[in-house]
Design an enzyme around this catalytic site. Structure first.
Site, short mmCIF file in Angstrom:
data_model
loop_
_atom_site.label_atom_id
_atom_site.label_comp_id
_atom_site.label_asym_id
_atom_site.label_seq_id
_atom_site.Cartn_x
_atom_site.Cartn_y
_atom_site.Cartn_z
N HIS A 16 0.87 -1.19 0.00
CA HIS A 16 0.00 0.00 0.00
C HIS A 16 0.90 1.23 0.00
O HIS A 16 1.68 1.41 0.94
CB HIS A 16 -0.89 0.01 1.24
CG HIS A 16 -1.74 -1.21 1.36
ND1 HIS A 16 -3.05 -1.25 0.95
CD2 HIS A 16 -1.47 -2.46 1.83
CE1 HIS A 16 -3.55 -2.46 1.17
NE2 HIS A 16 -2.61 -3.21 1.70
N GLU A 197 -7.30 -12.47 6.13
CA GLU A 197 -6.27 -11.90 7.01
C GLU A 197 -6.84 -11.99 8.43
O GLU A 197 -6.37 -12.77 9.25
CB GLU A 197 -5.97 -10.45 6.63
CG GLU A 197 -4.96 -9.74 7.54
CD GLU A 197 -4.80 -8.23 7.24
OE1 GLU A 197 -5.69 -7.63 6.59
OE2 GLU A 197 -3.79 -7.65 7.67
N1 HPA Z 1 -5.34 -5.01 5.46
C1 HPA Z 1 -6.41 -4.31 5.13
N2 HPA Z 1 -6.35 -3.04 4.73
C2 HPA Z 1 -5.16 -2.46 4.65
C3 HPA Z 1 -4.02 -3.14 4.99
C4 HPA Z 1 -4.11 -4.50 5.40
O1 HPA Z 1 -3.13 -5.19 5.73
N3 HPA Z 1 -3.00 -2.27 4.81
C5 HPA Z 1 -3.52 -1.11 4.37
N4 HPA Z 1 -4.84 -1.22 4.27
ZN ZN Z 2 -2.64 -5.06 2.60
#
Ligand code: HPA
Ligand code: ZN
Length: 339
Positions: A16, A197
């Site tokens: 990102h 995640e």
């Molecule tokens: N997960 C979800 N959204 C995000 C992440 C991430 O690891 N990093 C930046 N935005």
């Molecule tokens: Zn991410």
């Protein structure tokens, strides 16, 4: 091992750009743009970067992005990241950006993308680093906001290869964005999504079937559904795994408990990536080193992460062959030195 990892050419697929804002540039932009930030010193910033989960990180990450105002700010941010790529021998990178983080604050879409794109184009010439750009929708916002963002992207379709989905995962399932992704696919964009995640394995399967994603970002919770794991292996669905991020956000308690090496040995197309390196304590080499230090891995296995990333990348077949040749040349040299 450190020398081997440094010399190995790397490909990054989960990064990102807003997550590369280092404290030094944060302070410089705050001063330049007269924006107040909730920190007095760079040391104080470091102390604030202690996270308990994804949301505790996102709250700070969105605050940091407030200092990005002008096209030059987006250029400077991206250029600083590309110089780190050069240091880490990252030869190709596929970068996420979150337009809504900025358009919600009144920044024009064109300002954001033109700054980022100018840096990427310059890196191709000056640093020989190739790249692609992926536009993410913030999943905590609604479908209408995502559709507006897709409309804003259309005049820039030549600069964007794919759309993605990020931000707060739990409670914002892939089906919330099914129609937006159908629209994006119809416009010719590829699709990816953060899934598995913090969210359950069903978010991974539903991203594949409903959002037609070419890759899953993170995906480490796939192991909770053995049938899904078999599907990921059979279809060579890439997972863009982010080891240091997963430890910082407590997806795993320690690197020794991280499942990335187990997934690699099962035959999944897993890759190593840095996610938001300014917040999670490391760029690409640091992520490779942390994995290799916690798991006993041989050089060929480590190199497999790079070959997987080439396979999973959104470059042309010709470009993939070029990247493979670069890695093979370097690898045979390194293995000969090791013998
Ligand atoms: N997960 C979800 N959204 C995000 C992440 C991430 O690891 N990093 C930046 N935005
Ligand atoms: Zn991410």
């Amino acid at each position: 091992m450190r020398d081997f990892i440094q010399a190995l050419p790397k490909i990054e697929l989960h990064l990102h750009i807003e997550g590369t804002l280092e404290p030094e540039l944060l302070f410089e932009l705050a001063r330049r743009n007269n924006v107040s930030i909730p920190f007095e010193s760079e040391a104080e910033v470091g102390e604030a970067y202690e996270f308990t989960d994804l949301q505790s990180f996102l709250d700070i990450y969105y605050q940091g992005a407030n200092v990005l105002i002008h096209e030059q700010d987006f250029f400077d941010l991206t250029w600083a990241y590309l110089l780190r790529c050069q240091q880490d021998n990252v030869v190709h990178t596929e970068i996420f950006f979150d337009p809504q983080t900025h358009t919600e604050r009144g920044i024009e879409f064109d300002t954001i993308i033109n700054g980022i794109h100018r840096a990427l184009a310059q890196a191709e010439v000056d640093l020989q680093i190739t790249s692609r750009l992926i536009m993410c929708f913030l999943r905590h916002l609604d479908e209408a906001a995502a559709f507006t963002t897709l409309e804003q992207a259309l005049p820039h379709r030549d600069k964007i290869i794919a759309v993605g989905l990020d931000s707060s995962e739990k409670g914002n399932p892939p089906e919330k964005f099914q129609r937006v992704f159908e629209g994006a696919l119809a416009e010719g964009f590829l699709t990816v999504a953060h899934a598995g995640e913090e969210g359950p394995a069903s978010y991974i399967s539903n991203s594949l079937s409903l959002l037609k994603v070419s890759r899953i970002d993170h995906g480490v919770r796939c192991v909770e559904d053995p049938a899904l794991v078999e599907r990921l292996i059979a279809d060579r669905v890439p997972l863009t795994v982010c080891p240091l991020s997963n430890i910082k956000l407590r997806v795993f308690d320690s690197m020794a408990q991280h499942n990335i090496v187990e997934l690699l040995r099962k035959g999944l197309c897993v890759t190593i990536n840095s996610d938001d390196p300014a917040y999670f304590g490391g760029y690409m080499n640091d992520n490779f080193l942390a994995v290799a230090a916690a798991h006993s891995m041989n050089p060929r296995e480590i190199a497999q992460f790079t070959f997987n990333a080439i396979e999973a990348s959104f470059t042309s077949t010709h470009e993939k062959q070029r990247l493979e040749a670069i890695v093979n040349d370097e690898l045979s040299l390194l293995l000969r030195q090791a013998d």
